[in-house]
Design a protein around this motif. Structure first.
Motif, PDB file in Angstrom:
ATOM      1  N   GLY A  19      10.468 -20.074   1.757  1.00  0.00           N
ATOM      2  CA  GLY A  19       9.065 -20.484   1.770  1.00  0.00           C
ATOM      3  C   GLY A  19       8.179 -19.468   2.461  1.00  0.00           C
ATOM      4  O   GLY A  19       7.071 -19.174   2.004  1.00  0.00           O
ATOM      5  N   ASP A  20       8.678 -18.912   3.561  1.00  0.00           N
ATOM      6  CA  ASP A  20       7.917 -17.880   4.281  1.00  0.00           C
ATOM      7  C   ASP A  20       7.707 -16.650   3.414  1.00  0.00           C
ATOM      8  O   ASP A  20       6.629 -16.057   3.405  1.00  0.00           O
ATOM      9  N   ARG A  21       8.740 -16.266   2.662  1.00  0.00           N
ATOM     10  CA  ARG A  21       8.608 -15.091   1.792  1.00  0.00           C
ATOM     11  C   ARG A  21       7.631 -15.354   0.648  1.00  0.00           C
ATOM     12  O   ARG A  21       6.869 -14.470   0.266  1.00  0.00           O
ATOM     13  N   VAL A  22       7.656 -16.566   0.103  1.00  0.00           N
ATOM     14  CA  VAL A  22       6.706 -16.919  -0.952  1.00  0.00           C
ATOM     15  C   VAL A  22       5.283 -16.828  -0.397  1.00  0.00           C
ATOM     16  O   VAL A  22       4.400 -16.206  -1.000  1.00  0.00           O
ATOM     17  N   ARG A  23       5.046 -17.444   0.754  1.00  0.00           N
ATOM     18  CA  ARG A  23       3.709 -17.425   1.365  1.00  0.00           C
ATOM     19  C   ARG A  23       3.265 -15.995   1.670  1.00  0.00           C
ATOM     20  O   ARG A  23       2.125 -15.611   1.377  1.00  0.00           O
ATOM     21  N   THR A  24       4.161 -15.206   2.243  1.00  0.00           N
ATOM     22  CA  THR A  24       3.834 -13.824   2.599  1.00  0.00           C
ATOM     23  C   THR A  24       3.446 -13.022   1.365  1.00  0.00           C
ATOM     24  O   THR A  24       2.448 -12.293   1.368  1.00  0.00           O
ATOM     25  N   LEU A  62      11.678 -19.800  -9.953  1.00  0.00           N
ATOM     26  CA  LEU A  62      11.566 -18.820 -11.038  1.00  0.00           C
ATOM     27  C   LEU A  62      10.125 -18.708 -11.528  1.00  0.00           C
ATOM     28  O   LEU A  62       9.627 -17.603 -11.771  1.00  0.00           O
ATOM     29  N   ARG A  63       9.437 -19.825 -11.667  1.00  0.00           N
ATOM     30  CA  ARG A  63       8.038 -19.809 -12.096  1.00  0.00           C
ATOM     31  C   ARG A  63       7.160 -19.078 -11.082  1.00  0.00           C
ATOM     32  O   ARG A  63       6.309 -18.278 -11.444  1.00  0.00           O
ATOM     33  N   ILE A  64       7.373 -19.377  -9.807  1.00  0.00           N
ATOM     34  CA  ILE A  64       6.576 -18.740  -8.758  1.00  0.00           C
ATOM     35  C   ILE A  64       6.853 -17.235  -8.728  1.00  0.00           C
ATOM     36  O   ILE A  64       5.935 -16.425  -8.627  1.00  0.00           O
ATOM     37  N   ALA A  65       8.115 -16.853  -8.828  1.00  0.00           N
ATOM     38  CA  ALA A  65       8.465 -15.428  -8.839  1.00  0.00           C
ATOM     39  C   ALA A  65       7.805 -14.725 -10.027  1.00  0.00           C
ATOM     40  O   ALA A  65       7.302 -13.604  -9.903  1.00  0.00           O
ATOM     41  N   TRP A  66       7.789 -15.381 -11.173  1.00  0.00           N
ATOM     42  CA  TRP A  66       7.157 -14.809 -12.375  1.00  0.00           C
ATOM     43  C   TRP A  66       5.671 -14.573 -12.128  1.00  0.00           C
ATOM     44  O   TRP A  66       5.141 -13.499 -12.414  1.00  0.00           O
ATOM     45  N   VAL A  67       5.000 -15.596 -11.600  1.00  0.00           N
ATOM     46  CA  VAL A  67       3.558 -15.497 -11.349  1.00  0.00           C
ATOM     47  C   VAL A  67       3.262 -14.400 -10.322  1.00  0.00           C
ATOM     48  O   VAL A  67       2.298 -13.655 -10.470  1.00  0.00           O
ATOM     49  N   LEU A  68       4.091 -14.309  -9.301  1.00  0.00           N
ATOM     50  CA  LEU A  68       3.897 -13.289  -8.270  1.00  0.00           C
ATOM     51  C   LEU A  68       4.399 -11.914  -8.718  1.00  0.00           C
ATOM     52  O   LEU A  68       4.201 -10.922  -8.021  1.00  0.00           O
ATOM     53  N   ASP A  69       5.077 -11.876  -9.864  1.00  0.00           N
ATOM     54  CA  ASP A  69       5.617 -10.635 -10.426  1.00  0.00           C
ATOM     55  C   ASP A  69       6.565  -9.941  -9.455  1.00  0.00           C
ATOM     56  O   ASP A  69       6.475  -8.742  -9.208  1.00  0.00           O
ATOM     57  N   VAL A  70       7.468 -10.761  -8.910  1.00  0.00           N
ATOM     58  CA  VAL A  70       8.523 -10.225  -8.037  1.00  0.00           C
ATOM     59  C   VAL A  70       9.865 -10.779  -8.506  1.00  0.00           C
ATOM     60  O   VAL A  70       9.927 -11.895  -9.053  1.00  0.00           O
ATOM     61  N   PRO A  71      10.929 -10.023  -8.314  1.00  0.00           N
ATOM     62  CA  PRO A  71      12.256 -10.558  -8.654  1.00  0.00           C
ATOM     63  C   PRO A  71      12.556 -11.774  -7.773  1.00  0.00           C
ATOM     64  O   PRO A  71      12.214 -11.783  -6.590  1.00  0.00           O
ATOM     65  N   ILE A  72      13.197 -12.757  -8.350  1.00  0.00           N
ATOM     66  CA  ILE A  72      13.532 -13.937  -7.570  1.00  0.00           C
ATOM     67  C   ILE A  72      14.394 -13.572  -6.357  1.00  0.00           C
ATOM     68  O   ILE A  72      14.309 -14.194  -5.309  1.00  0.00           O
ATOM     69  N   ALA A  73      15.188 -12.523  -6.497  1.00  0.00           N
ATOM     70  CA  ALA A  73      16.045 -12.079  -5.386  1.00  0.00           C
ATOM     71  C   ALA A  73      15.204 -11.683  -4.166  1.00  0.00           C
ATOM     72  O   ALA A  73      15.636 -11.868  -3.037  1.00  0.00           O
ATOM     73  N   THR A  74      14.013 -11.166  -4.417  1.00  0.00           N
ATOM     74  CA  THR A  74      13.118 -10.797  -3.319  1.00  0.00           C
ATOM     75  C   THR A  74      12.754 -12.024  -2.500  1.00  0.00           C
ATOM     76  O   THR A  74      12.661 -11.949  -1.266  1.00  0.00           O
ATOM     77  N   LEU A  75      12.559 -13.139  -3.154  1.00  0.00           N
ATOM     78  CA  LEU A  75      12.192 -14.368  -2.451  1.00  0.00           C
ATOM     79  C   LEU A  75      13.386 -15.027  -1.780  1.00  0.00           C
ATOM     80  O   LEU A  75      13.230 -15.762  -0.821  1.00  0.00           O
ATOM     81  N   MET A  76      14.579 -14.737  -2.281  1.00  0.00           N
ATOM     82  CA  MET A  76      15.777 -15.398  -1.770  1.00  0.00           C
ATOM     83  C   MET A  76      16.579 -14.556  -0.772  1.00  0.00           C
ATOM     84  O   MET A  76      17.565 -15.052  -0.251  1.00  0.00           O
ATOM     85  N   GLU A  77      16.158 -13.333  -0.532  1.00  0.00           N
ATOM     86  CA  GLU A  77      16.925 -12.449   0.369  1.00  0.00           C
ATOM     87  C   GLU A  77      17.263 -13.102   1.668  1.00  0.00           C
ATOM     88  O   GLU A  77      16.497 -13.785   2.279  1.00  0.00           O
TER      89      GLU A  77
END
Length: 77
Positions: A19-24, A62-77
């Motif tokens: 969640g912190d990575r998504v917000r950031t 996956l939807r949020i990662a798509w919208v933010l145009d980042v790999p999902i792995a970036t959000l899950m690291e």
């Protein structure tokens, strides 16, 4: 291979980190939560819950990662 801890206390910590990575990332791009939920076609509360580290579906992330145009792995690291 490693064994799971005896309790699930580590799971909320990991969800909060996601969640912190998504917000950031959202803030880095200058986007509001409203812009993200509308673009991702999900409920406003869902974005709030993700950023708060609540239970989340993989499809939502996956939807949020798509919208933010980042790999999902970036959000899950």
């Amino acid at each position: 291979m490693r064994d799971l801890p005896h309790d699930d206390d580590w799971i909320p910590e990991r969800r909060r980190a996601i969640g912190d990575r998504v917000r950031t990332e959202r803030r880095r791009q200058g986007l509001t939560q409203d812009q993200v939920w509308q673009a991702a076609r999900i409920d406003r509360r869902t974005v709030q819950n993700v950023e708060a580290g609540q239970e989340m579906k993989l499809s939502t992330l996956l939807r949020i990662a798509w919208v933010l145009d980042v790999p999902i792995a970036t959000l899950m690291e």
